[in-house]
Design a protein around this motif. Sequence first.
Motif, mmCIF file in Angstrom:
data_model
loop_
_atom_site.group_PDB
_atom_site.id
_atom_site.type_symbol
_atom_site.label_atom_id
_atom_site.label_comp_id
_atom_site.label_asym_id
_atom_site.label_seq_id
_atom_site.Cartn_x
_atom_site.Cartn_y
_atom_site.Cartn_z
ATOM 1 N N ASP A 15 -0.555 60.802 28.652
ATOM 2 C CA ASP A 15 -1.698 60.279 27.903
ATOM 3 C C ASP A 15 -2.823 59.854 28.838
ATOM 4 O O ASP A 15 -3.979 59.868 28.475
ATOM 5 C CB ASP A 15 -1.286 59.062 27.055
ATOM 6 N N ALA A 16 -2.456 59.431 30.022
ATOM 7 C CA ALA A 16 -3.428 58.946 31.005
ATOM 8 C C ALA A 16 -3.618 60.010 32.081
ATOM 9 O O ALA A 16 -2.795 60.911 32.218
ATOM 10 C CB ALA A 16 -2.906 57.654 31.637
ATOM 11 N N TYR A 65 -1.246 57.274 35.630
ATOM 12 C CA TYR A 65 0.150 57.236 35.197
ATOM 13 C C TYR A 65 1.079 56.916 36.382
ATOM 14 O O TYR A 65 1.919 56.014 36.298
ATOM 15 C CB TYR A 65 0.542 58.571 34.564
ATOM 16 N N VAL A 66 0.919 57.630 37.487
ATOM 17 C CA VAL A 66 1.777 57.405 38.648
ATOM 18 C C VAL A 66 1.595 55.994 39.183
ATOM 19 O O VAL A 66 2.563 55.316 39.525
ATOM 20 C CB VAL A 66 1.525 58.473 39.736
ATOM 21 N N GLU A 76 -9.890 45.075 34.296
ATOM 22 C CA GLU A 76 -9.342 45.652 33.064
ATOM 23 C C GLU A 76 -8.308 46.732 33.370
ATOM 24 O O GLU A 76 -7.235 46.774 32.754
ATOM 25 C CB GLU A 76 -10.460 46.226 32.181
ATOM 26 N N ASP A 77 -8.607 47.622 34.324
ATOM 27 C CA ASP A 77 -7.649 48.666 34.685
ATOM 28 C C ASP A 77 -6.420 48.077 35.382
ATOM 29 O O ASP A 77 -5.297 48.562 35.190
ATOM 30 C CB ASP A 77 -8.307 49.722 35.571
ATOM 31 N N THR A 78 -6.630 47.042 36.174
ATOM 32 C CA THR A 78 -5.507 46.358 36.803
ATOM 33 C C THR A 78 -4.625 45.721 35.734
ATOM 34 O O THR A 78 -3.396 45.831 35.790
ATOM 35 C CB THR A 78 -6.011 45.293 37.802
ATOM 36 N N ALA A 79 -5.249 45.096 34.753
ATOM 37 C CA ALA A 79 -4.498 44.489 33.656
ATOM 38 C C ALA A 79 -3.697 45.545 32.893
ATOM 39 O O ALA A 79 -2.530 45.316 32.546
ATOM 40 C CB ALA A 79 -5.455 43.756 32.706
ATOM 41 N N ALA A 80 -4.289 46.699 32.659
ATOM 42 C CA ALA A 80 -3.582 47.777 31.960
ATOM 43 C C ALA A 80 -2.373 48.249 32.767
ATOM 44 O O ALA A 80 -1.296 48.493 32.216
ATOM 45 C CB ALA A 80 -4.529 48.946 31.688
ATOM 46 N N ALA A 81 -2.537 48.371 34.073
ATOM 47 C CA ALA A 81 -1.432 48.809 34.929
ATOM 48 C C ALA A 81 -0.295 47.786 34.951
ATOM 49 O O ALA A 81 0.870 48.152 35.069
ATOM 50 C CB ALA A 81 -1.929 49.065 36.348
ATOM 51 N N LEU A 82 -0.652 46.508 34.820
ATOM 52 C CA LEU A 82 0.350 45.446 34.861
ATOM 53 C C LEU A 82 0.855 45.030 33.484
ATOM 54 O O LEU A 82 1.804 44.259 33.389
ATOM 55 C CB LEU A 82 -0.230 44.217 35.571
ATOM 56 N N GLY A 83 0.183 45.496 32.438
ATOM 57 C CA GLY A 83 0.589 45.098 31.087
ATOM 58 C C GLY A 83 0.285 43.642 30.787
ATOM 59 O O GLY A 83 1.092 42.942 30.178
ATOM 60 N N CYS A 84 -0.882 43.177 31.225
ATOM 61 C CA CYS A 84 -1.284 41.798 30.959
ATOM 62 C C CYS A 84 -2.775 41.788 30.642
ATOM 63 O O CYS A 84 -3.402 42.833 30.558
ATOM 64 C CB CYS A 84 -0.969 40.903 32.165
ATOM 65 N N ALA A 112 -6.888 40.764 31.303
ATOM 66 C CA ALA A 112 -7.816 40.672 32.433
ATOM 67 C C ALA A 112 -7.921 39.226 32.917
ATOM 68 O O ALA A 112 -8.089 38.982 34.120
ATOM 69 C CB ALA A 112 -9.186 41.218 32.046
ATOM 70 N N ALA A 113 -7.825 38.271 32.010
ATOM 71 C CA ALA A 113 -7.861 36.862 32.403
ATOM 72 C C ALA A 113 -6.668 36.514 33.294
ATOM 73 O O ALA A 113 -6.808 35.772 34.276
ATOM 74 C CB ALA A 113 -7.879 35.964 31.166
ATOM 75 N N THR A 114 -5.506 37.068 32.982
ATOM 76 C CA THR A 114 -4.330 36.846 33.819
ATOM 77 C C THR A 114 -4.538 37.450 35.203
ATOM 78 O O THR A 114 -4.201 36.837 36.221
ATOM 79 C CB THR A 114 -3.068 37.446 33.158
ATOM 80 N N VAL A 115 -5.128 38.642 35.243
ATOM 81 C CA VAL A 115 -5.412 39.279 36.524
ATOM 82 C C VAL A 115 -6.330 38.389 37.358
ATOM 83 O O VAL A 115 -6.090 38.173 38.555
ATOM 84 C CB VAL A 115 -6.036 40.684 36.332
ATOM 85 N N ALA A 116 -7.376 37.850 36.741
ATOM 86 C CA ALA A 116 -8.312 36.990 37.466
ATOM 87 C C ALA A 116 -7.603 35.746 38.010
ATOM 88 O O ALA A 116 -7.829 35.345 39.163
ATOM 89 C CB ALA A 116 -9.473 36.589 36.560
#
Length: 177
Positions: free
Chosen positions: A54-55, A60-61, A114-122, A124-128
């Motif tokens: 899908d990505a 994906y990797v 946002e992309d980091t959050a997607a990769a981690l499943g959390c 964007a606020a958590t990433v920050a």
Amino acid sequence: MRSERDRADVEEFVAVCSGRLLGTADLLIGDPDRAEQLLVRALAAAWSSWRRLDAPPETYVRQVLVARATTRWRPVGPGRPAAGDDRLRRALAGLTRRQRAVVVLLWYDGLDEEDTAAALGCSAATVATVASAALVRLGVSPGPQVDVLRRDLAALVDRSPGPRTRRLIEAMDDRAV
């Protein structure tokens, strides 16, 4: 059924992206040998579902690398000393898995929050929040020191796949069977 075209696409993807992804894996787990094993497994997962991704394949990797590095690949630590081993590699080993993943994704891979959050499943606020805590643990101030961190992270890893590319493709084929 995999076609010759799929195989050619995968081989091109590995040739173009494996150096950077291997650097990501190395920084995530801190051991170049285990990083290569981790990357082979992630590439095999991509190869197994190549037509159903899908990505974009690199996204994906990267998500597979992060998921496995933050949950299954234990222990995270400095592992075997690598070329370029220094204070930063040891400091990265002192971060939590999540902090380390955020540092690698934001400042090595250059993803946004946002992309980091997607990769981690959390979120964007958590990433920050995690990024801020990681910078404190690394002793890096926001601003110009983050640019130095980016440069230093890139210098820690060998991103040139060279002869490794063929090995990765062969190992990926073995795992994807």
